[in-house]
Design an enzyme around this catalytic site. Structure first.
Site, PDB file in Angstrom:
ATOM      1  N   GLY A   1      52.513  61.784 -20.228  1.00  0.00           N
ATOM      2  CA  GLY A   1      54.509  62.445 -19.245  1.00  0.00           C
ATOM      3  C   GLY A   1      53.357  63.200 -18.280  1.00  0.00           C
ATOM      4  O   GLY A   1      54.125  63.712 -17.210  1.00  0.00           O
TER       5      GLY A   1
ATOM      6  N   GLU B   1      53.402  70.053 -21.181  1.00  0.00           N
ATOM      7  CA  GLU B   1      54.026  69.692 -21.456  1.00  0.00           C
ATOM      8  C   GLU B   1      55.021  69.038 -20.334  1.00  0.00           C
ATOM      9  O   GLU B   1      55.075  70.307 -19.916  1.00  0.00           O
ATOM     10  CB  GLU B   1      55.419  69.632 -22.824  1.00  0.00           C
ATOM     11  CG  GLU B   1      54.992  69.294 -23.958  1.00  0.00           C
ATOM     12  CD  GLU B   1      54.821  67.784 -24.012  1.00  0.00           C
ATOM     13  OE1 GLU B   1      55.110  67.392 -23.472  1.00  0.00           O
ATOM     14  OE2 GLU B   1      55.242  67.262 -24.968  1.00  0.00           O
TER      15      GLU B   1
ATOM     16  N   ASP C   1      61.669  67.960 -25.324  1.00  0.00           N
ATOM     17  CA  ASP C   1      63.350  67.271 -25.919  1.00  0.00           C
ATOM     18  C   ASP C   1      63.380  67.812 -27.028  1.00  0.00           C
ATOM     19  O   ASP C   1      64.122  69.374 -27.641  1.00  0.00           O
ATOM     20  CB  ASP C   1      63.327  65.987 -26.615  1.00  0.00           C
ATOM     21  CG  ASP C   1      64.153  65.512 -25.900  1.00  0.00           C
ATOM     22  OD1 ASP C   1      65.459  65.543 -26.357  1.00  0.00           O
ATOM     23  OD2 ASP C   1      64.550  64.106 -25.000  1.00  0.00           O
TER      24      ASP C   1
ATOM     25  N   PHE D   1      68.872  61.172 -19.154  1.00  0.00           N
ATOM     26  CA  PHE D   1      66.709  60.764 -18.673  1.00  0.00           C
ATOM     27  C   PHE D   1      66.799  61.141 -17.144  1.00  0.00           C
ATOM     28  O   PHE D   1      67.144  59.830 -16.156  1.00  0.00           O
ATOM     29  CB  PHE D   1      67.764  58.821 -18.577  1.00  0.00           C
ATOM     30  CG  PHE D   1      66.512  58.569 -19.140  1.00  0.00           C
ATOM     31  CD1 PHE D   1      64.797  58.397 -18.705  1.00  0.00           C
ATOM     32  CD2 PHE D   1      66.661  57.510 -19.850  1.00  0.00           C
ATOM     33  CE1 PHE D   1      64.168  58.244 -19.335  1.00  0.00           C
ATOM     34  CE2 PHE D   1      65.733  55.869 -20.042  1.00  0.00           C
ATOM     35  CZ  PHE D   1      64.562  56.755 -20.221  1.00  0.00           C
TER      36      PHE D   1
ATOM     37  N   ASP E   1      58.547  58.823 -17.524  1.00  0.00           N
ATOM     38  CA  ASP E   1      58.754  57.044 -17.277  1.00  0.00           C
ATOM     39  C   ASP E   1      60.011  57.284 -17.909  1.00  0.00           C
ATOM     40  O   ASP E   1      60.475  57.581 -19.317  1.00  0.00           O
ATOM     41  CB  ASP E   1      56.974  56.371 -17.775  1.00  0.00           C
ATOM     42  CG  ASP E   1      57.357  56.329 -19.286  1.00  0.00           C
ATOM     43  OD1 ASP E   1      57.222  57.561 -19.740  1.00  0.00           O
ATOM     44  OD2 ASP E   1      56.941  55.726 -19.810  1.00  0.00           O
TER      45      ASP E   1
ATOM     46  N   ARG F   1      55.980  56.676 -12.731  1.00  0.00           N
ATOM     47  CA  ARG F   1      55.883  58.095 -12.999  1.00  0.00           C
ATOM     48  C   ARG F   1      55.060  58.656 -12.211  1.00  0.00           C
ATOM     49  O   ARG F   1      54.945  59.802 -11.928  1.00  0.00           O
ATOM     50  CB  ARG F   1      54.017  57.790 -14.348  1.00  0.00           C
ATOM     51  CG  ARG F   1      54.240  57.570 -15.562  1.00  0.00           C
ATOM     52  CD  ARG F   1      53.614  58.249 -16.638  1.00  0.00           C
ATOM     53  NE  ARG F   1      53.522  56.950 -18.076  1.00  0.00           N
ATOM     54  CZ  ARG F   1      54.122  57.809 -18.804  1.00  0.00           C
ATOM     55  NH1 ARG F   1      54.717  58.833 -18.849  1.00  0.00           N
ATOM     56  NH2 ARG F   1      54.211  56.698 -20.367  1.00  0.00           N
TER      57      ARG F   1
END
Ligand code: PRP
Length: 187
Positions: free
Chosen positions: A44, A98, A102, A151, A158, A164
């Site tokens: 990510g 990052e 989360d 989300f 993704d 992505r």
């Protein structure tokens, strides 16, 4: 060719890149050039890391690492498995890059991982943070944006490997995705 589903934009590209520029400037101003080592948490964070690195005022060494949470189905077990990370970090300032923090478990685990290997300092640069999801307290020295518990996809992030490549950060919506699929099937 089917067009991309019309997901709602949370953060547009200009805003994201402007913020990354600010982070790069701040990181560059504080870092001791030869001590800094970027560690990109794939997959990510690849897009964020590339854009961040390009904006740093000096060339910097960069490695990739993979961290996966193991769990059954959708429930995370909370244990994070690290792959890669064999490069030397002794005496270095490791900057973990990052896309999103989360629960905080990934960053916590990676912090322990690099400290155990002799890093002089470990810091975190994250494009996004969802504080409402935090399970463990972690410091994010360089944060792009704090967001609610959406989300999000795009700009490297993704859903099951899709989206992505989207240039901005959008809200994933299954209904929007389905509607786009149906439209494409009728065309
Ligand atoms: C995401 C993200 C972080 C991690 C954060 O990775 O890139 O590495 O989750 O979650 P945490 O704070 O709860 O630990 P993901 O598992 O989606 O993998 P990916 O980057 O390969 O898409």
């Amino acid at each position: 060719m089917a067009s991309a589903p019309a997901f709602k934009v949370l953060l547009d590209r200009t805003r994201i890149l402007t913020r990354i520029g600010e982070l790069a400037e701040r990181i560059g101003a504080r870092a001791v050039e030869h001590d800094l080592l970027l560690v990109c948490v794939i997959e990510g964070a690849r897009t964020f890391c590339r854009e961040l690195r390009q904006r740093l005022p000096f060339a910097v060494e960069c490695h990739e690492i993979r961290a996966s949470s193991y769990g059954n189905g959708t429930v995370s077990s909370g244990s994070v498995h690290v792959e890669g990370g064999e490069f030397p970090v002794e005496g270095k300032t490791v900057l973990i890059v990052e896309d999103i923090v989360d629960t905080g478990r990934t960053v916590q685990k990676l912090g322990e991982f690099f400290r155990a290997r002799g890093a002089a300092d470990v810091q975190v640069a994250s494009l996004l943070s969802k504080p409402s999801r935090r399970v463990v307290e972690v410091a994010i020295e360089h944060l792009g944006f704090e967001i609610d518990d959406h989300f999000v996809i795009g700009f490297g992030m993704d859903v099951a490997g899709r989206y992505r490549e989207l240039p901005e950060i959008v809200l994933y919506d299954e209904a929007v995705e389905r509607a786009a699929g149906e439209k494409a099937a009728q065309a």
